[in-house]
Design a protein around this motif. Structure first.
Motif, PDB file in Angstrom:
ATOM      1  N   LEU A  60       0.922  -1.160   0.047  1.00  0.00           N
ATOM      2  CA  LEU A  60      -0.166   0.088   0.247  1.00  0.00           C
ATOM      3  C   LEU A  60       0.982   1.117   0.023  1.00  0.00           C
ATOM      4  N   GLU A  61       2.101   1.371   0.600  1.00  0.00           N
ATOM      5  CA  GLU A  61       2.990   2.354   0.856  1.00  0.00           C
ATOM      6  C   GLU A  61       3.316   2.690  -0.790  1.00  0.00           C
ATOM      7  N   ASN A  62       3.682   1.457  -1.469  1.00  0.00           N
ATOM      8  CA  ASN A  62       3.922   1.681  -2.896  1.00  0.00           C
ATOM      9  C   ASN A  62       2.919   2.686  -3.614  1.00  0.00           C
ATOM     10  N   ILE A  63       1.815   2.345  -3.393  1.00  0.00           N
ATOM     11  CA  ILE A  63       0.929   3.272  -4.097  1.00  0.00           C
ATOM     12  C   ILE A  63       0.829   4.546  -3.535  1.00  0.00           C
ATOM     13  N   ILE A  64       0.685   4.774  -2.230  1.00  0.00           N
ATOM     14  CA  ILE A  64       0.487   5.955  -1.769  1.00  0.00           C
ATOM     15  C   ILE A  64       1.653   6.902  -2.080  1.00  0.00           C
ATOM     16  N   THR A  65       3.150   6.328  -2.087  1.00  0.00           N
ATOM     17  CA  THR A  65       4.180   7.069  -2.518  1.00  0.00           C
ATOM     18  C   THR A  65       4.333   7.372  -4.004  1.00  0.00           C
TER      19      THR A  65
ATOM     20  N   TYR B  23      -8.371   8.668  -6.061  1.00  0.00           N
ATOM     21  CA  TYR B  23      -9.043   7.615  -5.911  1.00  0.00           C
ATOM     22  C   TYR B  23      -8.212   6.283  -5.530  1.00  0.00           C
ATOM     23  N   ASP B  24      -6.869   6.438  -6.269  1.00  0.00           N
ATOM     24  CA  ASP B  24      -5.982   5.378  -5.820  1.00  0.00           C
ATOM     25  C   ASP B  24      -5.498   5.489  -4.614  1.00  0.00           C
ATOM     26  N   LEU B  25      -5.239   6.778  -4.029  1.00  0.00           N
ATOM     27  CA  LEU B  25      -4.921   7.105  -2.749  1.00  0.00           C
ATOM     28  C   LEU B  25      -5.745   6.692  -1.505  1.00  0.00           C
ATOM     29  N   TYR B  26      -7.092   7.088  -1.976  1.00  0.00           N
ATOM     30  CA  TYR B  26      -8.220   6.673  -1.133  1.00  0.00           C
ATOM     31  C   TYR B  26      -8.168   5.027  -0.863  1.00  0.00           C
ATOM     32  N   ASN B  27      -8.188   4.572  -1.959  1.00  0.00           N
ATOM     33  CA  ASN B  27      -8.184   2.979  -1.898  1.00  0.00           C
ATOM     34  C   ASN B  27      -7.135   2.246  -1.191  1.00  0.00           C
ATOM     35  N   ALA B  28      -5.829   3.078  -1.409  1.00  0.00           N
ATOM     36  CA  ALA B  28      -4.708   2.617  -0.472  1.00  0.00           C
ATOM     37  C   ALA B  28      -4.904   2.808   0.885  1.00  0.00           C
TER      38      ALA B  28
END
Length: 166
Positions: free
Chosen positions: A57-62, A69-74
């Motif tokens: 999830l941190e890979n998506i957040i960073t 919406y990607d950030l929301y989901n992560a």
């Protein structure tokens, strides 16, 4: 009506039809993307591999290319991971981050409802019934279309519990 005007209208209709068709395909593809990520994180969590879930999830957040919406989901999945660990401080922090990111997306209402229901669950788990009673009026029957059947079952069980005589 002239021939050119009819041709323009026909071209416009064709363009709009193609646009709506392609946008619906993109939307379905995105839903599949999120379903796959959610399944991946659930698999990590079910096998007690929480660090792997959080790293994923941190890979998506960073990632600077992640959408709101990607950030929301992560952040939402990170919330679920910390909730499973009974770390409600980190869970609520990630729920707040999910809300901030989600409100910047095109799915504001869906995000707001999902976050309210999850906040309700956390406060119910913590036996903070005064906060539960504050959140309950913000959720209507109409809002339940945004949640999964499993989440709806938990929500209804909380409603029933809150109605029990004291």
């Amino acid at each position: 009506m002239s021939y050119i005007t009819c041709k323009k209208k026909a071209l416009l209709r064709t363009f709009l039809l193609i646009y709506f068709f392609l946008s619906s395909l993109i939307s379905l593809g995105n839903n599949d993307k999120y379903a796959k990520l959610n399944a991946e994180i659930t698999t990590f969590n079910d096998s007690h591999n929480y660090e792997q879930a959080i790293l994923r999830l941190e890979n998506i957040i960073t990632n600077p290319k992640s959408s709101h919406y990607d950030l929301y989901n992560a952040y939402y999945n990170k919330y679920l991971t910390y909730k499973r660990l009974f770390n409600y401080t980190h869970a609520l922090n990630n729920l707040d981050l999910a809300l901030k990111a989600g409100l910047l997306s095109e799915k504001k209402e869906e995000v707001q409802i999902q976050i309210n229901i999850e906040r309700l669950f956390v406060h119910f788990d913590l036996l903070e019934f005064d906060k539960v009673t504050q959140i309950l009026p913000t959720i209507s029957r109409e809002h339940l279309k945004y949640i999964s059947p499993e989440t709806k079952a938990f929500y209804l069980s909380i409603l029933g519990t809150m109605e029990l005589p004291k």
